[in-house]
Write an enzyme that holds these catalytic residues in place. Structure first.
Site, PDB file in Angstrom:
ATOM      1  N   ASP A  47      -0.182  -1.099   2.482  1.00  0.00           N
ATOM      2  CA  ASP A  47      -0.149  -2.075   2.862  1.00  0.00           C
ATOM      3  C   ASP A  47      -1.281  -2.679   3.296  1.00  0.00           C
ATOM      4  O   ASP A  47      -2.465  -2.412   2.867  1.00  0.00           O
ATOM      5  CB  ASP A  47      -0.556  -0.630   4.851  1.00  0.00           C
TER       6      ASP A  47
ATOM      7  N   PHE B 185      -8.143   3.602   6.928  1.00  0.00           N
ATOM      8  CA  PHE B 185      -6.506   4.074   7.141  1.00  0.00           C
ATOM      9  C   PHE B 185      -6.773   2.235   8.230  1.00  0.00           C
ATOM     10  O   PHE B 185      -7.251   1.623   8.342  1.00  0.00           O
ATOM     11  CB  PHE B 185      -5.564   4.567   7.842  1.00  0.00           C
TER      12      PHE B 185
END
Length: 496
Positions: free
Chosen positions: A43, A102
């Site tokens: 991502d 994350f």
């Protein structure tokens, strides 16, 4: 303030630099896309223009071309085209992020570059038991980051929410900071809303969007923005079932358009729409630059897909930057940022012709190309027409971009694209009031990004042809079509 463990950063950086030497000239390495120097990337995170420069962070495993304990990689650019690798920005190591840093976002807090991210704590890998919390890190120079002493700044999900609790996207409205977060409640995906005066102390403000089942079991990477007076929620749902040509990938990325009231915190919206109809587009994130443009970048891969580049020591890439616009009909358009034109060289023009059979364009060839082809739909007798790119000399290898006249669908067929997964993706585009269709292709060594009619339809795809497959052809089926014009350019390699 607690500085990030410099030994963790240094060790990871050394591993990546050593691996970088081995991957630089491997066959599928891209020429003008953001990639990690080596090993794994997923991502995009922390997209921001800060102190006049564009920063992109990304999910990165520096020790392997497969996923693992996630760090934040980092690149910056002055022009959205030529990127510079910077040292790894975040590394796991604290109790609250020991299993991974994350996805998250970045903001400018009175001159301080601030990252907001999810700390991942694995409790039992065999049963996939974990916890996720929200954390911040700051930097004064845009390179070295310090984790906040009060981390985690959000320690648990709200009542009823599961520990699937991640991907904070933060923005400021008036004097208040807002955050959207992906969460799972009762097996369904939700987007949660939080507020803060200082980025450290957060108050839960309720559910912004709740899945009724149609939006799947988890809404990852939410991004709440305002465009043309409307509010738009970008997100990446997991668990949406395929429906005809729609939702064909393992996971989706799309949007909801509607109205949001900052007083009541209510978001009323229409139906979910896919943002990209290709094979490889996920976890899109946006930011507004100093020119007032809303720019998006996505991960140019898909979970659980084959990634042939892994055998060469790297995996994954990000899309080219795209300007996001809201059309009057409520649909989002994505267009390549104009700065990409600076990559163009060796312009080739193909004049108007009637195409009634396969036509090899001998003067147009390469593995880094931009092609803009305009076809007339007036009086066409063809049932299908388009281009074949990355063609081998023997014709056995190619990627097909076509338009089905009757179905009004654009089709990307990578069944003969080389290694990796094959398959077909289709996207409907209404042509009832148009008699010209424009196909704009950005071809890189292992990717194809297609923009149809100024971004009305976008299809992003990884392909893995033989490096010698460089040809381009025009083709039709069942009749003829008029090519109005075709322009092509070779594109510079930003990494050499």
């Amino acid at each position: 303030m607690k500085a990030i463990n410099s030994s963790c950063i240094l060790k990871a950086q050394q591993v990546v630099e050593e691996a970088r030497k081995k991957v630089e000239h491997t066959p599928y390495r891209l020429g003008y896309h953001i990639m990690a120097p080596a090993h794994w990337i997923n991502d995009p995170n922390g997209l921001i223009q800060w102190n006049g420069e564009y920063h992109v962070f990304y999910q990165h495993h520096p020790y392997s071309p497969k996923g693992g304990p996630i760090h934040w990689g980092h690149v910056k650019s002055k022009d959205l085209v030529r990127w510079e690798h910077l040292p790894i920005a975040l590394a796991p190591g604290e109790e609250y992020d020991k299993s991974g840093c994350f996805s998250g976002s970045a903001v400018d807090n009175n001159g301080t570059l601030t990252l907001i991210y999810t700390g991942h704590i694995s409790l039992n890998e065999e049963t996939d038991e974990f916890r996720e919390v929200q954390c911040i890190a700051t930097s004064e120079d845009g390179i070295h980051f310090t984790k906040h002493p009060q981390n985690p700044v959000i320690t648990e999900p709200p009542a009823g929410g599961s520990w699937h609790f991640r991907d904070p996207k933060v923005w400021k409205h008036s004097e208040t900071w807002y955050m959207v977060l992906g969460n799972q409640m009762d097996g369904l995906g939700n987007v949660l809303l939080y507020e803060s005066a200082d980025l450290v102390n957060w108050e839960y403000s309720g559910i912004l969007v709740k899945s009724d089942g149609k939006l799947g079991y988890m809404l990852e990477c939410p991004d709440f923005i305002e465009l043309n007076g409307k509010h738009v929620l970008l997100s990446s749902p997991q668990g949406i079932q395929p429906e005809g040509d729609l939702y064909q990938n393992l996971y989706q990325t799309g949007y909801l358009v509607g109205e949001f009231d900052y007083e009541t915190k209510q978001f009323t919206h229409g139906e979910f729409e896919e943002l990209d109809k290709g094979f490889d587009f996920y976890a899109v994130q946006s930011f507004e630059d100093e020119k007032g443009r809303r720019i998006v970048i996505g991960w140019m891969n898909m979970w659980e897909s084959q990634m042939p580049e892994q055998e060469h020591g790297w995996a994954g890439a990000l899309t080219i930057p795209r300007e996001l616009q809201l059309h009057d009909d409520g649909k989002l358009l994505m267009k390549p940022v104009v700065e990409l034109k600076s990559l163009r060289e060796n312009n080739i023009s193909v004049q108007t012709m009637i195409v009634s059979e396969n036509v090899r364009l001998d003067e147009v060839k390469g593995d880094q190309l931009e092609i803009i082809a305009k076809f007339s739909l007036a009086n066409t007798s063809a049932e299908k027409f388009g281009l074949k790119v990355r063609c081998s000399e023997n014709g056995k290898e190619h990627t097909i971009v076509s338009y089905d006249v009757k179905e009004q669908k654009v089709i990307v067929d990578r069944s003969q694209s080389g290694r990796g997964e094959g398959g077909i993706r289709k996207g409907k585009i209404e042509m009832l009031h148009h008699d010209v269709i424009t196909l704009q292709l950005f071809i890189d060594r292992s990717s194809l990004e297609l923009f149809v009619n100024e971004g009305e339809l976008v299809m992003t795809n990884r392909i893995y042809p033989d490096p010698a497959s460089l040809g381009v052809e025009l083709f039709t089926e069942g009749g003829s079509v008029k090519l109005i014009e075709l322009e092509a350019w070779t594109l510079k390699d930003i990494w050499v």
